[in-house]
Structures are given as structure tokens and as C-alpha cells.
Design an enzyme around this catalytic site. Structure first.
Site, short mmCIF file in Angstrom:
data_model
loop_
_atom_site.label_atom_id
_atom_site.label_comp_id
_atom_site.label_asym_id
_atom_site.label_seq_id
_atom_site.Cartn_x
_atom_site.Cartn_y
_atom_site.Cartn_z
N GLU A 27 -8.44 1.30 -2.26
CA GLU A 27 -7.43 0.59 -3.07
C GLU A 27 -7.38 -0.91 -2.77
OE1 GLU A 27 -3.32 0.28 -2.09
OE2 GLU A 27 -3.44 1.92 -0.65
N VAL A 109 -2.00 3.19 -4.79
CA VAL A 109 -2.61 4.51 -4.70
C VAL A 109 -2.67 5.14 -6.10
CG1 VAL A 109 -2.27 6.87 -3.83
CG2 VAL A 109 -2.05 4.92 -2.28
N ASP A 141 14.54 5.65 -5.89
CA ASP A 141 13.25 5.03 -5.61
C ASP A 141 12.26 6.06 -5.09
OD1 ASP A 141 11.10 3.47 -4.99
OD2 ASP A 141 12.22 1.96 -3.87
N SER A 143 8.09 6.73 -5.31
CA SER A 143 6.85 6.07 -5.71
C SER A 143 6.10 6.84 -6.80
CB SER A 143 5.94 5.93 -4.49
OG SER A 143 4.69 5.41 -4.88
N ALA A 144 5.53 6.07 -7.72
CA ALA A 144 4.68 6.66 -8.77
C ALA A 144 3.43 7.32 -8.16
CB ALA A 144 4.27 5.58 -9.77
N ASP A 145 3.15 7.02 -6.89
CA ASP A 145 2.00 7.67 -6.22
C ASP A 145 2.17 9.19 -6.24
OD1 ASP A 145 1.16 5.12 -5.58
OD2 ASP A 145 1.54 5.30 -3.43
N LYS A 162 4.77 6.47 6.29
CA LYS A 162 5.64 5.84 7.28
C LYS A 162 7.05 6.34 7.16
CE LYS A 162 3.59 1.67 6.55
NZ LYS A 162 3.20 2.40 5.39
N1 PSU Z 1 1.88 1.93 2.44
C1 PSU Z 1 1.18 1.20 3.32
N2 PSU Z 1 0.46 0.14 2.91
C2 PSU Z 1 0.38 -0.18 1.59
C3 PSU Z 1 1.10 0.64 0.65
C4 PSU Z 1 1.83 1.67 1.12
O1 PSU Z 1 1.24 1.44 4.51
O2 PSU Z 1 -0.30 -1.14 1.25
C5 PSU Z 1 0.97 0.33 -0.80
C6 PSU Z 1 0.00 1.31 -1.47
O3 PSU Z 1 -0.75 0.60 -2.44
C7 PSU Z 1 0.93 2.27 -2.17
C8 PSU Z 1 2.05 1.36 -2.55
O4 PSU Z 1 0.35 2.92 -3.27
O5 PSU Z 1 2.21 0.50 -1.45
C9 PSU Z 1 3.32 2.11 -2.86
O6 PSU Z 1 4.23 1.23 -3.40
P1 PSU Z 1 5.56 1.78 -4.10
O7 PSU Z 1 6.35 2.40 -2.98
O8 PSU Z 1 6.21 0.57 -4.68
O9 PSU Z 1 5.12 2.77 -5.12
MN MN Z 2 9.36 2.30 -5.60
#
Ligand code: PSU
Ligand code: MN
Length: 306
Positions: A27, A109, A141, A143-145, A162
Site C-alpha cells: 500500500e 488497505v 468511526d 474503517s472502510a478497510d 494497534k
Molecule cells: N495503521 C498503521 N499505519 C497506517 C495505517 C493504519 O499502522 O499507515 C493506514 C492504512 O493505510 C489503513 C488506514 O488502511 O491507515 C486506515 O485509515 P482509516 O482508519 O481512516 O480507515
Molecule cells: Mn475512520
């Protein structure tokens, strides 16, 4: 109606896929938003090297000039790394506008999975995935992941998530969506900087071959969706759990105080934790990504034999 206008795959990656050789997707949000320059670029290049040394072709994914680009160049990695937070962090919902406007974006991701699936890549290695944030019962909140893992057929190798996230709720969400969570050499979900989280994975696996067999079966039976492989950070680089809990709590308190929300929260917390640990969290982050790249290459290699 042609996808080619919005999808670019490097010759090297195309050829490897055509010959059924192992390829590992990587990524780019981790480059632009996950680490500071120049460590971000150095890490991205080391990760590509690690994939190659383990017999697979790396395919770093990003949005370049309105194209989902799979297998970007060293120069493009350098460009994204230098631009850092000024690059758009692109998740699924950002794609229609970035592609139609011809813009650049760093893929999370979720979007890296989309690019990998479009190109025909089955395995993707990263650091950590996004998940259900602490307090999601009021902020919503999530994540879309996680939704991407629910629907896109790519295996994601990570070091767990984490504890900036609610790991228990993240696992519940994945269960609801039918995503198998494997632990490589562990029964316990690793927590990124630390090897333990107090939560169990669904199944422990000890070889890349077992993982490839599960991916293969999933595809034969048309089960769809992704698969999550969690790989604990090597013992010698793992951080102290009590220390990390304290620092993560402080980072979250700072984010709440400053009203940080939405897509900014993950990069904010990563940077804050780095400062609070005087850079030690960044060193651990780099080691765990390399460790995941090695496993990703091994899984892709086993898969190419099936
Ligand atoms: N966790 C990490 N490092 C990162 C990310 C997450 O330790 O760089 C990044 C990844 O690209 C992940 C994104 O897909 O943050 C998730 O962001 P959000 O929670 O806004 O969906
Ligand atoms: Mn988010």
C-alpha cells in the site's frame, strides 16, 4: 467503458501474473501518511527488496494521475513520500472523484485491495489495518478497510491492529462479515507494536502452505471476500505492552482534545505515538512491515504452486 483508462499495471507485474509467478501488493498510505520522510521512502524500498529476496514481485499501489496504478516506480514512491500528508489519503469512497478528476492519491488497505483485485493479485502485505475505533459506539468511526475485507478477495498480511482501535469490536465486526482471522505462529491476535492483545484469533497456522491452502479453498468454493493473516512483530523488536498502553492512551486523549476526526485520526495518532516513544514506535513499525513482506512473499509463492 474501458477499465484501462483507470487502471495501470506495470509490465513486470503483468508478466509475472501472466506466468503465474508470485506477486505481493503493497500500500501507499503507509508511505505518505504512516511514516515521516525519508524513513517512509527508505522503508517502502526495503519492503519491495524484501519481497524480491523472497522470490516474489512487489506491486506498490497508488492513484497516479487518475489511474489506479499497480507496481509504481521508485520515483513515484519518492514523490508520494516527499509529498506526505499533502497527498490525498484515498479510501474506497474517494475513488470516483480522484479517477474522474485525474488526481493522485495514496491507497489505504481498502483501496490497495481494490487495485490488487482488479490486477489479479491475491496477496497484499502491510503494517496494520484500520478497524473499529475506540468509542465507535458514539462516533461510528469504523474503517472502510473492514468492509473491503468483507467483499474483496485479497489476503491481507498485517501485524494485527494497534490498540488505538477497539480490538474486541474489530474482531466482532470481522466475524459478522465472515472474514477469517488467522494467527501466524500464534493463537493470540497481535497488537502491532506488541505480540499480545488478550484476544484470540480464529485459527493458528504455522506455515505459509496452510494459509495458501485456505485461500485456495475459499476461491474454489466461491466464498468471496478477503482473509486476514496476522503476523506478530518479531520478539526482539516488540515494544513493552504497559508502555504502549500508556502512550496510546495519551495520544488518544490529545486527539480528543484537539477534536481530530475522520480520516485524519489514524495518521495523527501514529505521529503522536512516534513522538511520545521518541521514535521507537517508528523503528518497530519498520521491522514489522518487513516481517509481513517476507510472509506475504512466502504465501504468494505457495499459492502460485496450487
Ligand atoms: N495503521 C498503521 N499505519 C497506517 C495505517 C493504519 O499502522 O499507515 C493506514 C492504512 O493505510 C489503513 C488506514 O488502511 O491507515 C486506515 O485509515 P482509516 O482508519 O481512516 O480507515
Ligand atoms: Mn475512520
Amino acid at each position: 467503458m474501458n477499465l484501462e483508462k483507470y487502471l495501470w499495471v506495470s509490465e513486470e507485474v503483468k508478466q509475472a501474473l501472466a506466468e503465474n509467478r508470485p506477486v505481493v501488493a503493497l500500500e501507499s498510505t503507509i508511505i505518505s501518511h504512516g511514516m515521516p520522510y525519508p524513513q517512509n521512502v527508505e522503508t517502502a524500498l526495503m519492503v519491495e527488496k524484501m519481497v524480491r529476496e523472497n522470490g516474489a514481485v512487489p506491486a506498490t499501489v497508488a492513484i497516479i494521475g487518475g489511474k489506479i496504478s499497480v507496481g509504481i516506480s521508485k520515483e513515484q514512491i519518492e514523490y508520494l513520500g516527499k509529498k506526505g500528508l499533502a497527498v490525498i489519503k484515498a479510501s474506497r469512497r474517494d475513488l470516483p472523484m480522484l479517477l474522474s478528476r485525474g488526481e493522485d492519491g495514496a491507497t489505504t488497505v481498502a483501496t490497495t485491495m481494490i487495485g490488487a483485485a482488479l490486477a489479479g493479485i491475491k496477496v497484499f502485505a502491510t503494517g496494520g489495518i484500520g478497524g473499529v475505533h475506540r468509542g465507535a459506539e458514539t462516533t461510528m468511526d469504523i474503517s472502510a478497510d473492514l468492509e473491503e475485507l468483507a467483499q474483496t478477495d485479497v489476503t491481507v498480511v498485517c501485524a494485527g491492529a494497534k490498540s488505538i482501535l477497539d480490538l474486541g469490536l474489530t474482531l466482532e465486526y470481522l466475524e459478522t462479515k465472515g472474514v477469517t482471522v488467522l494467527g501466524y505462529g500464534t493463537e493470540e491476535l497481535p497488537a502491532f507494536y506488541c505480540r499480545k492483545s488478550g484476544f484470540k484469533v480464529d485459527y493458528r497456522v504455522d506455515t505459509a502452505k496452510e494459509i495458501a491452502a485456505a485461500i485456495h479453498v475459499k476461491s474454489v468454493c466461491g466464498l468471496g471476500g478477503g482473509l486476514l493473516v496476522t503476523n506478530p512483530i518479531p520478539e526482539e523488536y516488540a515494544m513493552d505492552e504497559a508502555e504502549m498502553t500508556a502512550q496510546i492512551d495519551k495520544a488518544i486523549a490529545a486527539a480528543n482534545e484537539q477534536g481530530i476526526k475522520g480520516k485524519e485520526i489514524t495518521p495523527f495518532l501514529l505521529d503522536k505515538i512516534k513522538t511520545l516513544t521518541e521514535g521507537r514506535s517508528l523503528a518497530a513499525n519498520i521491522k514489522l512491515v518487513l516481517n509481513n513482506a517476507r510472509l506475504g512473499a512466502a504465501i504468494a509463492t505457495e499459492l502460485s504452486k496450487m
